[in-house]
Design an enzyme around this catalytic site. Structure first.
Site, PDB file in Angstrom:
ATOM      1  N   HIS A  45       0.844  -1.251   0.031  1.00 35.01           N
ATOM      2  CA  HIS A  45       0.128  -0.104  -0.144  1.00 35.01           C
ATOM      3  C   HIS A  45       0.859   1.454  -0.156  1.00 35.01           C
ATOM      4  O   HIS A  45       0.435   2.517   0.630  1.00 35.01           O
ATOM      5  CB  HIS A  45      -0.882  -0.113   1.227  1.00 35.01           C
ATOM      6  CG  HIS A  45      -1.984  -0.821   1.416  1.00 35.01           C
ATOM      7  ND1 HIS A  45      -2.931  -1.243   0.271  1.00 35.01           N
ATOM      8  CD2 HIS A  45      -2.241  -2.103   2.063  1.00 35.01           C
ATOM      9  CE1 HIS A  45      -3.653  -2.024   0.590  1.00 35.01           C
ATOM     10  NE2 HIS A  45      -3.417  -2.772   1.481  1.00 35.01           N
ATOM     11  N   ASP A 176      -8.777  -5.130   6.896  1.00 34.40           N
ATOM     12  CA  ASP A 176      -9.515  -5.992   5.836  1.00 34.40           C
ATOM     13  C   ASP A 176     -10.496  -6.797   6.296  1.00 34.40           C
ATOM     14  O   ASP A 176     -11.686  -7.343   5.791  1.00 34.40           O
ATOM     15  CB  ASP A 176      -8.692  -6.908   4.630  1.00 34.40           C
ATOM     16  CG  ASP A 176      -7.935  -6.148   3.560  1.00 34.40           C
ATOM     17  OD1 ASP A 176      -8.170  -4.928   3.561  1.00 34.40           O
ATOM     18  OD2 ASP A 176      -7.244  -6.619   2.843  1.00 34.40           O
TER      19      ASP A 176
END
Length: 253
Positions: A45, A176
Site C-alpha cells: 500500500h 480487511d
C-alpha cells in the site's frame, strides 16, 4: 539480527513497530530515534520500488530496528531479492488458502526445505564474507515468515496456517477484516478472535502480530500477548501531528 523470540524476550515480551509508507530515509531514521523496535516497509500500500526498499532495509537496521517487508502481492517474484537484501523477515498479505501460504513460504526457505537459491555474495551473505553456515542459519532459522490472515474464515482457521512448516508467524489484518465482516477491531467478537489467534500462535511456539490504529489499542494487543504490535504508520503519525499543530496554533486562547 537475533531470532525474534529472543529479541521479544529481551524487550519485555513484545516488540513495537509501525508501517513505513513515506519513501524517505529521513523518516526511517526518525522512527529509530523515536524508539520503535521494528519497521514494516510496505510494498502493498505504498509506492516503494525495489531499489528504495533495499535502501530502507539498510537504513532501518542501521537505526537499530528490525527491517520487515510486506510483499506487494502473491506473485513472490521479489522474495529472493528482498531476503538477499538482508530483510529480517517478510509479511505475505491477504492469505486466502493454506496452499498459498505454503507456496510463498517455501520460496523463503533454502533448498532442500524450500526453493530459495544460494546467494552468499549478497548483502544477506555479507558480500561473501559470512560463513556459509551463518548465511543458511539466518535465512532458515532467524528470518520471519509471517502470513496475514484478514478475513473471518482464515482467522478461524489459524491452526491450519500455523501448521504450515514454513510459517513461523501469523498477523491479524483488522482493516480487511472490517471490510469483509463490517466489524471493527473494537467489536467484542473481533477482540475474542484476536485473542484466540494470539493464544494459538503461542501454543504453536510461533510469533503473532497485529496492527493498531491507536496507542490504546496497541496496549491491548501487547497485554493479550502479541509478539509484534504495530501502531499507526509514519504518514498518519506525521499528518495527525501536523493537523494538531495547525489547529492548536489557530485556536483562540
Amino acid at each position: 539480527m537475533k531470532q525474534f523470540h529472543q529479541f521479544c524476550a529481551e524487550r519485555g515480551g513484545s516488540l513495537l513497530g509501525t508501517w513505513l509508507k513515506i519513501p524517505s530515509l529521513a523518516t526511517v531514521e526518525m522512527m529509530g530515534h523515536a524508539g520503535f523496535d521494528f519497521l514494516v516497509i510496505d510494498m502493498e500500500h505504498a509506492p516503494h520500488s525495489l531499489d528504495q526498499v533495499y535502501q530502507f532495509i539498510f537504513a532501518t537496521q542501521a537505526s537499530g530496528m528490525a527491517a520487515l517487508v510486506r510483499l506487494p502481492d502473491h506473485n513472490g517474484s521479489d522474495i529472493q531479492r528482498l531476503l538477499d537484501s538482508g530483510a529480517d523477515g517478510l509479511l505475505a498479505p491477504r492469505m486466502t488458502s493454506v496452499e498459498t501460504a505454503e507456496r510463498l513460504t517455501n520460496q523463503m526457505l533454502f533448498s532442500p526445505k524450500g526453493e530459495r537459491g544460494l546467494g552468499t555474495t549478497s548483502r544477506a551473505g555479507r558480500w561473501g564474507l559470512a560463513p556459509m553456515e551463518d548465511y543458511l542459519k539466518r535465512g532458515d532459522e532467524e528470518c520471519l515468515r509471517m502470513v496475514q490472515l484478514e478475513n473471518w474464515e482464515t482467522l478461524n482457521a489459524v491452526e491450519d496456517y500455523l501448521a504450515v512448516p514454513g510459517v513461523n508467524g501469523v498477523f491479524v489484518g483488522h482493516g480487511d477484516l472490517y471490510l469483509s465482516s463490517g466489524k471493527p477491531a473494537s467489536d467484542p467478537e473481533v477482540r475474542q478472535l484476536t485473542q484466540r489467534v494470539c493464544d494459538a500462535a503461542r501454543k504453536a511456539g510461533k510469533l503473532c502480530g497485529a496492527a493498531a490504529a491507536t496507542p490504546e489499542d496497541a496496549r491491548i494487543y501487547r497485554e493479550m500477548g502479541y509478539s509484534l504490535v504495530m501502531v499507526s504508520n509514519d504518514a498518519t503519525l506525521f499528518a495527525k501531528a501536523a493537523a494538531d499543530a495547525v489547529a492548536q496554533s489557530k485556536s483562540s486562547s
